[in-house]
Design an enzyme around this catalytic site. Structure first.
Site, PDB file in Angstrom:
ATOM      1  N   LYS A  84      57.036-106.688 -11.620  1.00  0.00           N
ATOM      2  CA  LYS A  84      58.331-106.688 -10.805  1.00  0.00           C
ATOM      3  C   LYS A  84      59.451-105.696 -11.403  1.00  0.00           C
ATOM      4  CE  LYS A  84      56.386-107.918  -7.728  1.00  0.00           C
ATOM      5  NZ  LYS A  84      56.434-107.418  -6.408  1.00  0.00           N
ATOM      6  N   THR A  90      56.709-119.014   0.011  1.00  0.00           N
ATOM      7  CA  THR A  90      55.542-118.724   0.770  1.00  0.00           C
ATOM      8  C   THR A  90      54.153-119.000  -0.094  1.00  0.00           C
ATOM      9  OG1 THR A  90      55.626-116.752  -0.888  1.00  0.00           O
ATOM     10  CG2 THR A  90      57.028-116.547   1.238  1.00  0.00           C
ATOM     11  N   TYR A 105      53.596-110.902 -14.788  1.00  0.00           N
ATOM     12  CA  TYR A 105      54.348-110.680 -13.454  1.00  0.00           C
ATOM     13  C   TYR A 105      55.670-110.065 -13.595  1.00  0.00           C
ATOM     14  CZ  TYR A 105      56.300-112.073  -8.978  1.00  0.00           C
ATOM     15  OH  TYR A 105      57.105-111.844  -7.782  1.00  0.00           O
TER      16      TYR A 105
HETATM   17  N1  LIG Z   1      58.531-115.729  -2.400  1.00  0.00           N
HETATM   18  C1  LIG Z   1      59.298-115.632  -3.437  1.00  0.00           C
HETATM   19  O1  LIG Z   1      60.140-116.469  -3.715  1.00  0.00           O
HETATM   20  C2  LIG Z   1      59.599-114.209  -3.916  1.00  0.00           C
HETATM   21  C3  LIG Z   1      60.274-113.909  -4.991  1.00  0.00           C
HETATM   22  C4  LIG Z   1      60.329-112.699  -5.565  1.00  0.00           C
HETATM   23  C5  LIG Z   1      59.304-111.806  -5.296  1.00  0.00           C
HETATM   24  N2  LIG Z   1      58.481-111.990  -4.296  1.00  0.00           N
HETATM   25  C6  LIG Z   1      57.682-110.992  -3.768  1.00  0.00           C
HETATM   26  O2  LIG Z   1      57.788-110.707  -2.469  1.00  0.00           O
HETATM   27  C7  LIG Z   1      56.336-109.892  -2.307  1.00  0.00           C
HETATM   28  C8  LIG Z   1      55.927-110.957  -1.105  1.00  0.00           C
HETATM   29  O3  LIG Z   1      55.241-112.131  -1.408  1.00  0.00           O
HETATM   30  P1  LIG Z   1      55.394-113.261  -0.408  1.00  0.00           P
HETATM   31  O4  LIG Z   1      56.246-114.241  -1.183  1.00  0.00           O
HETATM   32  O5  LIG Z   1      55.462-113.139   0.890  1.00  0.00           O
HETATM   33  O6  LIG Z   1      54.093-113.936  -0.782  1.00  0.00           O
HETATM   34  P2  LIG Z   1      52.543-114.115  -0.042  1.00  0.00           P
HETATM   35  O7  LIG Z   1      52.737-115.100   1.151  1.00  0.00           O
HETATM   36  O8  LIG Z   1      51.624-114.573  -1.046  1.00  0.00           O
HETATM   37  O9  LIG Z   1      51.969-112.818   0.530  1.00  0.00           O
HETATM   38  C9  LIG Z   1      51.716-111.933  -0.399  1.00  0.00           C
HETATM   39  C10 LIG Z   1      50.669-110.650   0.340  1.00  0.00           C
HETATM   40  O10 LIG Z   1      50.304-109.782  -0.438  1.00  0.00           O
HETATM   41  C11 LIG Z   1      49.050-109.352   0.005  1.00  0.00           C
HETATM   42  N3  LIG Z   1      48.313-109.334  -1.130  1.00  0.00           N
HETATM   43  C12 LIG Z   1      47.665-109.703  -2.275  1.00  0.00           C
HETATM   44  N4  LIG Z   1      46.994-108.966  -3.070  1.00  0.00           N
HETATM   45  C13 LIG Z   1      46.766-108.042  -2.380  1.00  0.00           C
HETATM   46  C14 LIG Z   1      46.019-106.785  -2.394  1.00  0.00           C
HETATM   47  N5  LIG Z   1      45.151-106.488  -3.502  1.00  0.00           N
HETATM   48  N6  LIG Z   1      45.893-105.960  -1.643  1.00  0.00           N
HETATM   49  C15 LIG Z   1      46.634-105.951  -0.357  1.00  0.00           C
HETATM   50  N7  LIG Z   1      47.528-106.961  -0.148  1.00  0.00           N
HETATM   51  C16 LIG Z   1      47.425-107.969  -1.176  1.00  0.00           C
HETATM   52  C17 LIG Z   1      48.586-110.838   0.655  1.00  0.00           C
HETATM   53  O11 LIG Z   1      47.454-110.755   1.370  1.00  0.00           O
HETATM   54  P3  LIG Z   1      46.350-111.872   1.703  1.00  0.00           P
HETATM   55  O12 LIG Z   1      46.838-112.465   2.948  1.00  0.00           O
HETATM   56  O13 LIG Z   1      45.110-110.894   1.702  1.00  0.00           O
HETATM   57  O14 LIG Z   1      46.444-112.702   0.303  1.00  0.00           O
HETATM   58  C18 LIG Z   1      49.928-111.124   1.081  1.00  0.00           C
HETATM   59  O15 LIG Z   1      49.844-110.737   2.633  1.00  0.00           O
HETATM   60  C19 LIG Z   1      55.716-110.014  -3.366  1.00  0.00           C
HETATM   61  O16 LIG Z   1      55.829-108.752  -4.114  1.00  0.00           O
HETATM   62  C20 LIG Z   1      56.318-110.730  -4.518  1.00  0.00           C
HETATM   63  O17 LIG Z   1      56.146-110.687  -5.627  1.00  0.00           O
HETATM   64  C21 LIG Z   1      58.562-113.151  -3.606  1.00  0.00           C
END
Ligand SMILES: NC(=O)c1ccc[n+]([C@@H]2O[C@H](COP(=O)([O-])OP(=O)(O)OC[C@H]3O[C@@H](n4cnc5c(N)ncnc54)[C@H](OP(=O)(O)O)[C@@H]3O)[C@@H](O)[C@H]2O)c1
Length: 303
Positions: A175, A208, A171
């Site tokens: 990133k 999330t 992961y």
């Molecule tokens: N949350 C945090 O604390 C955090 C911290 C650092 C970075 N991030 C980054 O922020 C971004 C968004 O994450 P989030 O926290 O919002 O997580 P999330 O709620 O799990 O959202 C992830 C999104 O990505 C989609 N996704 C996953 N695999 C996919 C695929 N193969 N094709 C198309 N869409 C796909 C999911 O769709 P489905 O609805 O179909 O599952 C969902 O809409 C990510 O890049 C993550 O690495 C988050």
């Protein structure tokens, strides 16, 4: 809270707009007048997300389109759909992501799932959409990285973790790769004089579905993750989405900028400029990663 300036007349694609941070980014862009394509792997979840946005912004101009970033043929189909229409694209939010599946999982293209979704899919998408991103003027690509990038390591000899798979390491690598690509594309745009800006962001820590989604990959029943417990400072999606929204829309955000939360350990707080770790700015790294991605995806990101 950051107020997105008017985006009237601008068209945006947000990946992973079905929930979490992507839904919030799509909501705020649409609320500011942008026409937003919700790029989602489940159109059913995408329509539900669109309904939530319309509940807040009845006049929102939204479109739900299928995109599975873990399937390069799906990426090609999605891009071809937009290219066939030929309308300029002004904002591309490379947001979707998957985190820490416990076992190494391969996609239909034979790539490790986190690398495929977080990096290769977004690279191929961006590369294919370049003609539209350079058609309207002042377009921006925003790449969602993570503070995990700051401890990541790019293993260019084994990007697919075939030798040894460690979930967090893969992961963090993905990133870091997003950040490296953002900076590399910014440099390319600067060098070639193409009117396109590339910026990066990280959201801090937001509870999330990211943590349980990754832990549940390959399982018949959803798994909870300890990271959802909230024992570290955390924030809601409205604040977590801000660094990416600032990168995509602030008039002050320049090509190559990287935004993240200003508060303790970069986990919470208002968006501010942050310094990319040295591991993301090593000379020649972006070039080598882009070359590797060109070979893996069969698409060249040419400006
Ligand atoms: N949350 C945090 O604390 C955090 C911290 C650092 C970075 N991030 C980054 O922020 C971004 C968004 O994450 P989030 O926290 O919002 O997580 P999330 O709620 O799990 O959202 C992830 C999104 O990505 C989609 N996704 C996953 N695999 C996919 C695929 N193969 N094709 C198309 N869409 C796909 C999911 O769709 P489905 O609805 O179909 O599952 C969902 O809409 C990510 O890049 C993550 O690495 C988050």
């Amino acid at each position: 809270m950051y107020e997105v300036p008017s985006q009237d007349g601008r068209r945006a694609v947000v990946t992973g707009a079905s929930g979490g941070l992507g839904l919030e980014v799509a909501r705020r862009l649409a609320g500011a007048g942008a026409e937003v394509v919700l790029a989602v792997r489940s159109t059913e979840r995408g329509e539900r997300a669109a309904a939530l946005i319309r509940a807040d912004h009845p006049g929102a101009r939204l479109e739900v389109r299928a995109l599975d970033l873990a399937d390069l043929a799906s990426v090609a189909r999605f891009a071809e759909g937009l290219l066939d229409e030929g309308r300029p694209l002004h904002l591309l939010a490379n947001n979707a992501g998957v985190m820490r599946p416990r076992r190494r999982t391969e996609t239909v293209d034979g790539l490790e799932l986190q690398f495929a979704t977080n990096v290769a899919g977004h690279y191929a998408l961006t590369a294919r959409l370049v003609p539209l991103l350079t058609a309207g003027g002042g377009a921006r690509v925003g790449w969602m990285s993570s503070s995990a990038a700051h401890v990541g390591r790019l293993d260019l000899d084994d990007l697919q973790a075939t030798r040894r798979y460690r979930p967090f390491r893969a992961y963090a690598q993905s990133k870091l790769a997003d950040l490296v690509l953002a900076l590399w594309l910014a440099e390319r745009a600067g060098a070639t004089g193409v009117d396109l800006a590339s910026l990066a962001a990280h959201p801090g820590y937001v509870r999330t579905g990211l943590f349980s989604a990754g832990a549940s990959v390959g399982r018949s029943r959803p798994r909870r993750s300890l990271l959802e417990a909230g024992w570290l400072p955390h924030q809601e999606v409205d604040w977590g989405a801000e660094p990416l929204l600032v990168a995509l829309t602030s008039p002050e955000a320049g090509n190559g900028a990287y935004y993240g939360p200003a508060g303790p350990w970069g986990l919470v707080g208002p968006a501010t400029l942050v310094r990319p770790p040295r591991r993301a700015t090593t000379g020649g790294l972006g070039e080598r990663l882009a070359e590797a991605l060109g070979a893996l995806t069969g698409v060249e990101l040419a400006l």
